[in-house]
Design an enzyme around this catalytic site. Structure first.
Site, PDB file in Angstrom:
ATOM      1  N   ILE A  66      53.092  84.318  81.579  1.00  0.00           N
ATOM      2  CA  ILE A  66      52.840  83.228  82.381  1.00  0.00           C
ATOM      3  C   ILE A  66      53.898  83.093  83.271  1.00  0.00           C
ATOM      4  O   ILE A  66      55.014  82.499  83.263  1.00  0.00           O
ATOM      5  CB  ILE A  66      53.074  81.991  81.250  1.00  0.00           C
ATOM      6  CG1 ILE A  66      52.052  82.351  79.969  1.00  0.00           C
ATOM      7  CG2 ILE A  66      52.853  80.681  81.929  1.00  0.00           C
ATOM      8  CD1 ILE A  66      52.320  81.251  78.866  1.00  0.00           C
ATOM      9  N   PRO A  67      53.870  84.030  84.399  1.00  0.00           N
ATOM     10  CA  PRO A  67      54.813  83.725  85.431  1.00  0.00           C
ATOM     11  C   PRO A  67      54.687  82.557  86.037  1.00  0.00           C
ATOM     12  O   PRO A  67      53.619  81.806  86.085  1.00  0.00           O
ATOM     13  CB  PRO A  67      54.330  85.083  86.396  1.00  0.00           C
ATOM     14  CG  PRO A  67      52.838  85.061  86.101  1.00  0.00           C
ATOM     15  CD  PRO A  67      52.726  84.809  84.772  1.00  0.00           C
ATOM     16  N   HIS A  68      56.075  81.869  86.398  1.00  0.00           N
ATOM     17  CA  HIS A  68      55.847  80.541  87.111  1.00  0.00           C
ATOM     18  C   HIS A  68      57.177  80.444  88.124  1.00  0.00           C
ATOM     19  O   HIS A  68      57.992  81.128  87.924  1.00  0.00           O
ATOM     20  CB  HIS A  68      56.080  79.690  85.743  1.00  0.00           C
ATOM     21  CG  HIS A  68      57.339  79.808  84.839  1.00  0.00           C
ATOM     22  ND1 HIS A  68      56.998  80.859  83.703  1.00  0.00           N
ATOM     23  CD2 HIS A  68      58.648  79.316  84.699  1.00  0.00           C
ATOM     24  CE1 HIS A  68      58.228  80.810  83.212  1.00  0.00           C
ATOM     25  NE2 HIS A  68      59.119  80.060  83.568  1.00  0.00           N
ATOM     26  N   ALA A  69      56.933  79.434  88.707  1.00  0.00           N
ATOM     27  CA  ALA A  69      58.222  79.095  89.679  1.00  0.00           C
ATOM     28  C   ALA A  69      57.784  77.589  90.051  1.00  0.00           C
ATOM     29  O   ALA A  69      56.723  76.977  89.959  1.00  0.00           O
ATOM     30  CB  ALA A  69      57.991  79.882  90.725  1.00  0.00           C
ATOM     31  N   LEU A 104      51.874  79.594  86.927  1.00  0.00           N
ATOM     32  CA  LEU A 104      52.043  78.127  86.990  1.00  0.00           C
ATOM     33  C   LEU A 104      53.217  77.787  87.990  1.00  0.00           C
ATOM     34  O   LEU A 104      54.048  78.544  88.019  1.00  0.00           O
ATOM     35  CB  LEU A 104      52.648  77.567  85.494  1.00  0.00           C
ATOM     36  CG  LEU A 104      53.036  76.304  85.561  1.00  0.00           C
ATOM     37  CD1 LEU A 104      51.511  75.586  85.807  1.00  0.00           C
ATOM     38  CD2 LEU A 104      53.588  75.762  84.225  1.00  0.00           C
TER      39      LEU A 104
END
Length: 155
Positions: A66-69, A104
């Site tokens: 779940i890579p996110h920023a 996300l």
């Protein structure tokens, strides 16, 4: 709060199948697609996501990452899903390669909303039925039907 991810995919993307062979390539593919969907530059998205990746793995286990920023220019959290032909190394907590990637993105000032959305995605992908269904899905419509409604009540 909804237990499916339909709200996060409004304005987001689903990529039902890709042959990316590395974490960086998988992230790049999602950043390009989310750039088109949001109107935010792909480079800005990728820089923010890779900066977060440098802080620690976003591979949460069971083949899920779940890579996110957080980014300026967004008004609400938005997501993108990518299923890979073969898992890639996301330095997951269980050391398994990741083939189900949910990116996300959240507005820059939305700390609490970002964390709530991240928890929602994490809870959703913890369900074995979700992961199995996504791996068996044959096209975008089948993936969308799994992501946008609960396959397991109370999962």
């Amino acid at each position: 709060m909804a237990t499916d991810l339909s709200a996060l995919l409004q304005g987001g993307v689903i990529i039902p199948f890709h042959e990316a062979t590395s974490r960086k390539q998988a992230i790049h593919v999602l950043c390009e697609a989310l750039s088109e969907a949001t109107g935010i530059g792909a480079r800005a998205i990728e820089d923010a996501v890779m900066e977060r990746e440098r802080l620690g793995s976003t591979g949460v286990g069971e083949g899920v990452a779940i890579p996110h920023a957080r980014l300026s220019g967004l008004t609400a959290p938005v997501g993108g899903f990518l299923r890979l032909a073969q898992g890639v190394d996301f330095e997951a907590i269980d050391d398994r390669p990741c083939d189900l990637i949910f990116m996300l993105l959240a507005p820059d000032g939305a700390g609490a909303d970002h964390l709530r959305a991240l928890a929602q995605v994490s809870r959703f992908f913890r369900q074995a039925a979700v992961r199995d269904g996504l791996r068996k899905a044959r096209n975008e419509n089948e993936i969308k039907s799994l992501i946008c409604k609960d396959p397991v009540v109370g999962g």
